[in-house]
Design an enzyme around this catalytic site. Structure first.
Site, PDB file in Angstrom:
ATOM      1  N   ASP A  13      -4.460  -2.606  -0.316  1.00 29.64           N
ATOM      2  CA  ASP A  13      -5.654  -2.570  -1.174  1.00 29.64           C
ATOM      3  C   ASP A  13      -6.946  -2.493  -0.376  1.00 29.64           C
ATOM      4  OD1 ASP A  13      -3.878  -2.968  -3.348  1.00 29.64           O
ATOM      5  OD2 ASP A  13      -3.897  -5.113  -2.926  1.00 29.64           O
ATOM      6  N   LYS A  16      -8.018   2.632   0.830  1.00 31.05           N
ATOM      7  CA  LYS A  16      -7.647   3.798   1.648  1.00 31.05           C
ATOM      8  C   LYS A  16      -7.822   5.103   0.877  1.00 31.05           C
ATOM      9  CE  LYS A  16      -3.567   2.005   2.155  1.00 31.05           C
ATOM     10  NZ  LYS A  16      -3.808   0.670   1.608  1.00 31.05           N
ATOM     11  N   GLY A  40      -1.166   1.606  -5.198  1.00 28.24           N
ATOM     12  CA  GLY A  40      -2.088   2.142  -6.191  1.00 28.24           C
ATOM     13  C   GLY A  40      -3.343   2.611  -5.493  1.00 28.24           C
ATOM     14  N   HIS A  41      -3.698   3.875  -5.686  1.00 28.34           N
ATOM     15  CA  HIS A  41      -4.927   4.386  -5.077  1.00 28.34           C
ATOM     16  C   HIS A  41      -5.913   4.685  -6.188  1.00 28.34           C
ATOM     17  CE1 HIS A  41      -3.005   4.727  -1.296  1.00 28.34           C
ATOM     18  NE2 HIS A  41      -2.192   5.659  -1.673  1.00 28.34           N
ATOM     19  N   GLN A 228       0.041   0.525   1.141  1.00 30.84           N
ATOM     20  CA  GLN A 228       0.003  -0.895   1.530  1.00 30.84           C
ATOM     21  C   GLN A 228      -0.752  -1.041   2.867  1.00 30.84           C
ATOM     22  OE1 GLN A 228       3.593   0.181   0.796  1.00 30.84           O
ATOM     23  NE2 GLN A 228       2.982  -0.042  -1.305  1.00 30.84           N
TER      24      GLN A 228
HETATM   25  P1  IMP Z   1       7.082  -4.863  -3.241  1.00 30.81           P
HETATM   26  O1  IMP Z   1       6.522  -3.793  -2.370  1.00 30.81           O
HETATM   27  O2  IMP Z   1       6.898  -4.576  -4.711  1.00 30.81           O
HETATM   28  O3  IMP Z   1       8.506  -5.211  -2.907  1.00 30.81           O
HETATM   29  O4  IMP Z   1       6.250  -6.224  -2.979  1.00 30.81           O
HETATM   30  C1  IMP Z   1       6.338  -6.934  -1.751  1.00 30.81           C
HETATM   31  C2  IMP Z   1       4.990  -7.518  -1.375  1.00 30.81           C
HETATM   32  O5  IMP Z   1       4.091  -6.469  -1.056  1.00 30.81           O
HETATM   33  C3  IMP Z   1       4.307  -8.321  -2.499  1.00 30.81           C
HETATM   34  O6  IMP Z   1       3.574  -9.380  -1.926  1.00 30.81           O
HETATM   35  C4  IMP Z   1       3.359  -7.314  -3.110  1.00 30.81           C
HETATM   36  O7  IMP Z   1       2.257  -7.922  -3.761  1.00 30.81           O
HETATM   37  C5  IMP Z   1       2.934  -6.552  -1.870  1.00 30.81           C
HETATM   38  N1  IMP Z   1       2.513  -5.178  -2.169  1.00 30.81           N
HETATM   39  C6  IMP Z   1       3.290  -4.113  -2.426  1.00 30.81           C
HETATM   40  N2  IMP Z   1       2.556  -3.024  -2.625  1.00 30.81           N
HETATM   41  C7  IMP Z   1       1.281  -3.384  -2.481  1.00 30.81           C
HETATM   42  C8  IMP Z   1       0.041  -2.668  -2.534  1.00 30.81           C
HETATM   43  O8  IMP Z   1      -0.029  -1.453  -2.741  1.00 30.81           O
HETATM   44  N3  IMP Z   1      -1.075  -3.418  -2.319  1.00 30.81           N
HETATM   45  C9  IMP Z   1      -1.021  -4.739  -2.031  1.00 30.81           C
HETATM   46  N4  IMP Z   1       0.097  -5.443  -1.964  1.00 30.81           N
HETATM   47  C10 IMP Z   1       1.249  -4.771  -2.179  1.00 30.81           C
END
Ligand code: IMP
Length: 442
Positions: A13, A16, A40-41, A228
């Site tokens: 977040d 980017k 999410g962008h 991420q």
């Molecule tokens: P997962 O990717 O859904 O398995 O989540 C694993 C961890 O990564 C969790 O703490 C999510 O909140 C975090 N996470 C996954 N994708 C994002 C993102 O795009 N932004 C921020 N945190 C993320």
């Protein structure tokens, strides 16, 4: 050497999408190489807001080819909904999007499994996943026996394969659900549904590895868009509170099938403060009015899940580590305007752990959890900076803050963002000669 990379250096977040959107102008191809619809962008342009999760932000520029490579996990209905939404808004997707036949397919059982296995961290603290089935799909990819790649959807034998997988998944999920119970999946129904998705996706599916290698060898400019942030990297992040892919710079070569020799520049993206969604240690977290202020001013709610983000001060120890692991050349500092109403601002430049000063990032979460941040406090700049377009339009204290971030992370600041719109951007190379922010002194 035509490859440029954009990597988040915190826990995701970092905004980017805006940087990718800005750089896209100078590139022919934009590539997503890991993660899935957990990312999410948000891109704001011409007064319109676009929220993208699987499709690279480059899709908003008609001359740019967008590529989703084999390192990504794809949920077909989510991808199709995104394609339809963009198409309905006049964005030319059909001509400009390519998806790897090597990418892995997320099925509904992955999402159920994500929900049922939450809270699995050794100490019982939830990882707080996005519940998009990302982890279970990557587990199946590595396990091989129950995985389906996008290219498999077009091959004979899919129905039999799905029958075997569904039988296994129904037994597994029944065991995991226990008394909660769950509605078992029907292989025929899933086959019908996914055969339909496959037909709709057919025009986009290709061997993107060969396409990218050909493009790079021909000298075309390629932009690699990380999802991420590096601290969520499955190997180099705050394990197990991470995502299931290599979200630091090291993920590009494996995820896209592109050797490092083609990656000539990496921009590390940081917020001017820090946020985290989900569980896991976050040394500079502010569970107080500072944290609430940052959340409110920065609209710190997840793009995908709308969960409130945890907020805190800038952590230079973590960012420096992330920049080194990711091979970062320069920094983009985002959301500087969010700090504008604070009397003073803080940067964590070291931790104290077991009575000792630590300037490296701990490899074990237990140590990170116990690390006490050591802060430097700088004076704030209580004025609106969202109209600044050049460094010399920023208050002295904001420049001092940026210079200190640059010095502590060990990389020059190339881009500063003071608002969501494309226009609200300062390019540090426009700075007067010798300006402090452009070069770290340490
Ligand atoms: P997962 O990717 O859904 O398995 O989540 C694993 C961890 O990564 C969790 O703490 C999510 O909140 C975090 N996470 C996954 N994708 C994002 C993102 O795009 N932004 C921020 N945190 C993320």
């Amino acid at each position: 050497m035509p490859g440029t990379c954009v990597i988040g250096l915190q826990w995701g977040d970092e905004a980017k999408g805006k940087i990718v959107d800005l750089l896209t102008e100078r590139h022919d191809i934009v590539v997503r190489y890991q993660g899935g619809a957990n990312a999410g962008h948000t891109v704001v342009t011409g007064g319109q807001t676009y929220k993208l999760s699987l499709i690279p932000s480059g899709i908003l520029r008609p001359a740019v080819q967008c590529v989703i490579t084999g390192g990504v996990v794809v949920n077909p209905p989510t991808l199709l909904a995104e394609i339809d939404d963009l198409t309905n808004r006049g964005v030319p997707v059909a001509e400009n999007l390519m998806i790897s036949d090597r990418s892995h397919v997320i099925f509904p059982w992955h999402i159920v499994q994500d929900r049922l296995t939450e809270g699995c961290a050794s100490n019982g603290e939830a990882i707080g996943t996005t519940m998009r089935g990302i982890g279970p799909c990557y587990s199946d990819k590595v396990g091989r026996a129950h995985a389906v790649r996008l290219g498999d959807l077009y091959r004979p034998g899919l129905a039999e394969r799905l029958t075997r997988i569904v039988e296994h998944k129904n037994a597994l999920l029944a065991a995991l659900a226990g008394n909660q119970g769950f509605a078992p999946f029907s292989a025929e129904q899933v086959h019908r549904e996914y055969a339909h998705y496959a037909e709709r996706l057919r025009p986009y599916v290709a061997d993107t590895t060969t396409f990218l290698l050909d493009a790079l060898e021909a000298g075309r400019n390629v932009l690699f868009e990380g999802a991420q942030g590096a601290l969520l990297d499955v190997d180099h992040g705050t394990y197990p509170y991470v995502t299931s892919s290599n979200s630091s710079g090291v993920g590009i070569t494996a995820g896209a099938g592109v050797p490092g020799r083609y990656l000539h520049k990496t921009i590390g993206v940081v917020k001017a403060y820090c946020t985290r969604v989900g569980g896991g240690p976050f040394p500079t977290e502010q569970n107080n009015e500072i944290g609430s202020h940052l959340r409110q001013r920065g609209n710190e709610y997840g793009t995908v899940t709308r969960r409130p983000r945890r907020c805190g001060w800038f952590d230079a120890v973590a960012a420096r580590y992330a920049a080194r692991v990711s091979g970062v050349d320069t920094l983009a500092v985002m959301l500087l305007d969010v700090l504008s109403e604070l009397d003073e601002v803080k940067i964590c430049t070291a931790y104290e752990l077991n009575g000792r000063r630590l300037t490296s990032f701990p490899s074990h979460v237990d140590d990170l959890r116990q690390a006490v941040p050591i802060y430097e406090t700088l004076p704030g700049w209580c004025q609106n900076i969202s109209h600044a377009r050049h460094l010399d339009e920023l208050p002295k204290n904001a420049l001092r803050y940026l210079a200190r971030i640059s010095e502590a992370v060990g990389r020059p600041v190339e881009i500063v963002s003071v608002g969501a719109d494309r226009q609200q951007t300062i390019l540090a190379q426009d700075a007067p000669r010798g300006h402090a922010v452009a070069q770290p002194t340490g």
